[in-house]
Motif scaffolding. Structure first.
Motif, PDB file in Angstrom:
ATOM      1  N   THR A  40      50.471  33.459  47.879  1.00  0.00           N
ATOM      2  CA  THR A  40      51.101  33.471  46.555  1.00  0.00           C
ATOM      3  C   THR A  40      52.463  32.780  46.597  1.00  0.00           C
ATOM      4  N   ARG A  41      53.140  32.857  47.737  1.00  0.00           N
ATOM      5  CA  ARG A  41      54.413  32.144  47.871  1.00  0.00           C
ATOM      6  C   ARG A  41      54.203  30.632  47.983  1.00  0.00           C
ATOM      7  N   ALA A  42      53.125  30.238  48.660  1.00  0.00           N
ATOM      8  CA  ALA A  42      52.860  28.809  48.853  1.00  0.00           C
ATOM      9  C   ALA A  42      52.383  28.137  47.567  1.00  0.00           C
ATOM     10  N   ALA A  43      51.741  28.910  46.702  1.00  0.00           N
ATOM     11  CA  ALA A  43      51.218  28.363  45.445  1.00  0.00           C
ATOM     12  C   ALA A  43      51.674  29.258  44.299  1.00  0.00           C
ATOM     13  N   PRO A  44      52.954  29.198  43.927  1.00  0.00           N
ATOM     14  CA  PRO A  44      53.514  30.118  42.925  1.00  0.00           C
ATOM     15  C   PRO A  44      52.764  30.049  41.585  1.00  0.00           C
ATOM     16  N   GLY A  45      52.400  31.231  41.112  1.00  0.00           N
ATOM     17  CA  GLY A  45      51.748  31.334  39.818  1.00  0.00           C
ATOM     18  C   GLY A  45      50.282  30.969  39.793  1.00  0.00           C
ATOM     19  N   ARG A  46      49.732  30.567  40.921  1.00  0.00           N
ATOM     20  CA  ARG A  46      48.346  30.089  40.922  1.00  0.00           C
ATOM     21  C   ARG A  46      47.342  31.096  41.462  1.00  0.00           C
ATOM     22  N   ILE A  47      47.820  32.159  42.114  1.00  0.00           N
ATOM     23  CA  ILE A  47      46.906  33.088  42.786  1.00  0.00           C
ATOM     24  C   ILE A  47      47.076  34.492  42.237  1.00  0.00           C
ATOM     25  N   ASP A  48      45.944  35.137  41.975  1.00  0.00           N
ATOM     26  CA  ASP A  48      45.909  36.526  41.523  1.00  0.00           C
ATOM     27  C   ASP A  48      45.689  37.408  42.751  1.00  0.00           C
ATOM     28  N   ASP A  49      46.784  37.995  43.266  1.00  0.00           N
ATOM     29  CA  ASP A  49      46.636  38.799  44.487  1.00  0.00           C
ATOM     30  C   ASP A  49      46.018  40.163  44.213  1.00  0.00           C
ATOM     31  N   GLY A  50      45.630  40.413  42.976  1.00  0.00           N
ATOM     32  CA  GLY A  50      44.857  41.610  42.652  1.00  0.00           C
ATOM     33  C   GLY A  50      43.361  41.371  42.716  1.00  0.00           C
ATOM     34  N   GLU A 108      44.215  22.613  36.930  1.00  0.00           N
ATOM     35  CA  GLU A 108      45.562  23.153  36.798  1.00  0.00           C
ATOM     36  C   GLU A 108      45.633  24.079  35.591  1.00  0.00           C
ATOM     37  N   GLY A 109      44.775  25.075  35.546  1.00  0.00           N
ATOM     38  CA  GLY A 109      44.775  26.027  34.444  1.00  0.00           C
ATOM     39  C   GLY A 109      45.977  26.947  34.507  1.00  0.00           C
ATOM     40  N   THR A 110      46.117  27.738  33.479  1.00  0.00           N
ATOM     41  CA  THR A 110      47.268  28.641  33.403  1.00  0.00           C
ATOM     42  C   THR A 110      46.982  30.002  34.021  1.00  0.00           C
ATOM     43  N   ASP A 111      45.722  30.346  34.188  1.00  0.00           N
ATOM     44  CA  ASP A 111      45.380  31.658  34.726  1.00  0.00           C
ATOM     45  C   ASP A 111      45.325  31.625  36.252  1.00  0.00           C
ATOM     46  N   PRO A 112      45.938  32.599  36.912  1.00  0.00           N
ATOM     47  CA  PRO A 112      45.843  32.668  38.374  1.00  0.00           C
ATOM     48  C   PRO A 112      44.400  32.864  38.827  1.00  0.00           C
ATOM     49  N   VAL A 113      44.081  32.356  40.000  1.00  0.00           N
ATOM     50  CA  VAL A 113      42.709  32.413  40.512  1.00  0.00           C
ATOM     51  C   VAL A 113      42.595  33.436  41.643  1.00  0.00           C
ATOM     52  N   PRO A 114      41.377  33.932  41.898  1.00  0.00           N
ATOM     53  CA  PRO A 114      41.179  34.875  43.008  1.00  0.00           C
ATOM     54  C   PRO A 114      41.461  34.217  44.357  1.00  0.00           C
ATOM     55  N   LEU A 115      41.673  35.055  45.357  1.00  0.00           N
ATOM     56  CA  LEU A 115      41.942  34.594  46.718  1.00  0.00           C
ATOM     57  C   LEU A 115      40.845  35.079  47.650  1.00  0.00           C
ATOM     58  N   VAL A 116      40.241  34.145  48.374  1.00  0.00           N
ATOM     59  CA  VAL A 116      39.224  34.459  49.380  1.00  0.00           C
ATOM     60  C   VAL A 116      39.831  34.222  50.759  1.00  0.00           C
ATOM     61  N   LEU A 117      39.822  35.246  51.592  1.00  0.00           N
ATOM     62  CA  LEU A 117      40.291  35.134  52.971  1.00  0.00           C
ATOM     63  C   LEU A 117      39.065  34.965  53.857  1.00  0.00           C
TER      64      LEU A 117
END
Length: 271
Positions: free
Chosen positions: A108-118, A35-44
């Motif tokens: 990003t909506r399902a996991a607010p603040g946790r995903i870096d969509d960039g 549960e870190g503070t930095d958003p994580v990358p997203l793999v599709l």
């Protein structure tokens, strides 16, 4: 330590995402435990299985969950319509396009603040590797092709695991007992316009940086297919010595460290 009845702040399992009205237009979002503070990358991630309905995303669930933990990233294990259940040409492709277009926002909506969509990466195994490569090359499709976009996908790149990178070649080999012809509705001589709109081997380099990982003893798709694709598109190729077709989605295999290293390279933070 919380009691069993107290919430821990983490989901008990993957989060369900719905990217369209059909029952197969869904994905399971695996998040890392920390549960870190930095958003994580997203793999599709697109699962394999010859694009056929007999194979669904559940066979890749362990891989997706392990990848989320090992690489500290969110992994959306995507379902899509497949041959025998409403899929094939062009539905499987338009589902893949819809999934990559909608899932970053849904995640990003399902996991607010946790995903870096960039920091988004497309990934897939076997037939799903084909879909990942295709989705990242939609800006190179013919003008009237299903799923075409005018601009390259805003992604870091693609992680293609033992992908069907050359549909015409795979069809000539009879891979998956005619899986490519079933998927596209014929051979490359019978429906050439469909191959022109679906075959990564003729579309050119995908958006972002691409890494192809392929075992040297792949029993389903020859390593020469991956080598030729890497040569013609200028993408990176990682060969797994003595690796099989399924080693690349097995967290217990010798391929695992190569997979996690390749994904880490694609998702690393850049200034």
């Amino acid at each position: 330590m919380p009691s069993p009845s107290e919430p821990t702040g983490r989901p008990e399992g993957p989060l369900p995402l719905v990217y369209g009205p059909h029952p197969d237009q869904v994905a399971d979002l695996h998040l890392p435990d920390r549960e870190g503070t930095d958003p994580v990358p997203l793999v599709l991630f697109f699962h394999g299985g010859f694009w056929r309905a007999a194979h669904d995303r559940q066979h890749a669930a362990r891989f997706a969950g392990a990848l989320a933990q090992a690489c500290d990233c969110a992994v959306a294990n995507i379902e899509y319509r497949r041959v025998g259940a409403g899929g094939g040409w062009p539905t499987t492709l338009t589902d893949a396009a819809r999934a990559v277009d909608r899932l970053p926002e849904l995640a990003t909506r399902a996991a607010p603040g946790r995903i870096d969509d960039g920091r988004v990466v497309y990934a897939g195994h076997s037939a799903g590797g084909h879909l990942a490569l295709w989705a990242a090359a939609r800006h190179r499709l013919p003008a009237d092709a299903p799923g075409r976009t005018d601009a390259p996908a805003p992604i870091r790149g693609v992680l293609a695991l033992a992908p069907t990178a050359d549909l015409a070649h795979a069809d000539r080999l009879g891979s998956g007992r005619g899986a490519v012809a079933d998927f596209l509705g014929g051979s490359s001589t019978e429906v050439p316009e469909r191959y022109a709109a679906a075959d990564p081997a003729v579309l050119g380099a995908p958006a972002g940086h691409t890494v192809v990982v392929h075992g040297t003893r792949d029993e389903a798709l020859p390593p020469d297919m991956a080598r030729a694709y890497a040569r013609t598109t200028g993408t990176a190729l990682v060969e797994i010595p003595h690796g099989s077709h399924f080693d690349v989605i097995d967290p217990d295999s010798t391929a695992w460290s190569h997979i996690t290293q390749a994904l880490g390279t694609l998702t690393e933070t850049r200034g």
